[in-house]
Every structure is written in structure tokens, then in C-alpha cells.
Design a protein around this motif. Structure first.
Motif, mmCIF file in Angstrom:
data_model
loop_
_atom_site.group_PDB
_atom_site.id
_atom_site.type_symbol
_atom_site.label_atom_id
_atom_site.label_comp_id
_atom_site.label_asym_id
_atom_site.label_seq_id
_atom_site.Cartn_x
_atom_site.Cartn_y
_atom_site.Cartn_z
ATOM 1 N N PRO A 15 19.541 42.201 4.044
ATOM 2 C CA PRO A 15 19.507 41.588 5.381
ATOM 3 C C PRO A 15 18.391 42.234 6.197
ATOM 4 N N GLY A 16 17.671 41.435 6.987
ATOM 5 C CA GLY A 16 16.567 41.972 7.782
ATOM 6 C C GLY A 16 15.235 41.592 7.181
ATOM 7 N N PHE A 54 12.364 37.306 6.249
ATOM 8 C CA PHE A 54 13.574 37.767 6.933
ATOM 9 C C PHE A 54 14.787 37.053 6.365
ATOM 10 N N ARG A 55 15.800 37.838 6.054
ATOM 11 C CA ARG A 55 17.073 37.275 5.607
ATOM 12 C C ARG A 55 18.049 37.425 6.767
ATOM 13 N N ILE A 56 18.460 36.282 7.304
ATOM 14 C CA ILE A 56 19.372 36.286 8.454
ATOM 15 C C ILE A 56 20.566 35.430 8.073
ATOM 16 N N GLY A 57 21.723 36.079 7.919
ATOM 17 C CA GLY A 57 22.877 35.363 7.393
ATOM 18 C C GLY A 57 22.527 34.906 5.984
ATOM 19 N N TYR A 79 13.517 33.188 6.270
ATOM 20 C CA TYR A 79 12.396 32.753 7.110
ATOM 21 C C TYR A 79 11.182 33.568 6.689
ATOM 22 N N LEU A 95 15.140 43.403 14.140
ATOM 23 C CA LEU A 95 15.558 42.030 14.435
ATOM 24 C C LEU A 95 16.598 42.002 15.541
ATOM 25 N N GLY A 120 18.741 38.919 16.758
ATOM 26 C CA GLY A 120 18.978 37.497 16.521
ATOM 27 C C GLY A 120 17.874 36.957 15.631
ATOM 28 N N TYR A 121 17.126 35.953 16.158
ATOM 29 C CA TYR A 121 16.015 35.382 15.392
ATOM 30 C C TYR A 121 14.675 35.965 15.836
#
Ligand code: FES
Length: 106
Positions: free
Chosen positions: A14-15, A29-32, A36, A54, A56-57
């Protein structure tokens, strides 16, 4: 248009992570459960956005603190005023693929 492999999905914590792909320096970026990809170089000066924190986004540039939305590449705060490139990503057979042509913003 060229899709290149950025790495195995399981290899991304994550991150943020810095990825070199076909001569391009990317920040992934791995978010949930989503990924991205933006250009790793800050648009203000030399700094690696994959090393930023990070919120949020938004990723905060580790050098002077501009925040960039990883979905649009746009800076949300000074001193950066120009966006960074955004790249399309997809997951295929457990691998993260990146389209090495930046998404054009209107
Ligand atoms: S280098 Fe990123 S805000 Fe200055």
C-alpha cells in the motif's frame, strides 16, 4: 501506444513505489484495491513523488510539500503549478500494466 509491465501486483505494498519501465520513471500508488500511475518527477524541481506521503488520493512531494492528486496529476498546493503526467493502468494475470502514453487532460 505501448503497454508495459510495471511489476507483479502482489509486489506493490500500500502506498507509493518507484518503477522504471521502458525508460520512464513512474510513481505507482496502491490505494485500497486500485492502482494509479503518475510521472515520478515533481513538476516543481527534482524530487521523487513515489517517496511522498499519501493523504487520501493526494501525494505530498517530499521536497517542498506540494500535493498532487494521483488520479489527475494536478497540484493542489504551491509551490508546484504544473501537473505531472498521468498514465493508464490495468491488471492482467496478476501483473500491473502501464500504458506508456500519458493521459491527455483537457
Ligand atoms: S520539488 Fe516538489 S514541490 Fe518542490
Amino acid at each position: 501506444m505501448e503497454w508495459v509491465e510495471a511489476g507483479k501486483v502482489d509486489g506493490f505494498p500500500p502506498g507509493g513505489a518507484r518503477v522504471e519501465a521502458a525508460g520512464h520513471r513512474l510513481a505507482v500508488f496502491r490505494i485500497g484495491g486500485d492502482f494509479y500511475a503518475i510521472g515520478d518527477r515533481c513538476s516543481h524541481a527534482e524530487a521523487s513523488l513515489s517517496e511522498g506521503e499519501l493523504f487520501g488520493y493526494d501525494v505530498e512531494c517530499p521536497r517542498h510539500g506540494s500535493e498532487f492528486d494521483v488520479r489527475t496529476g494536478r497540484p493542489a498546493s504551491l509551490p508546484a503549478t504544473r501537473p505531472v503526467p498521468v498514465y493508464q493502468v490495468k491488471v492482467e494475470a496478476g501483473r500491473l500494466m502501464v500504458l506508456l502514453e500519458p493521459v491527455e487532460e483537457e
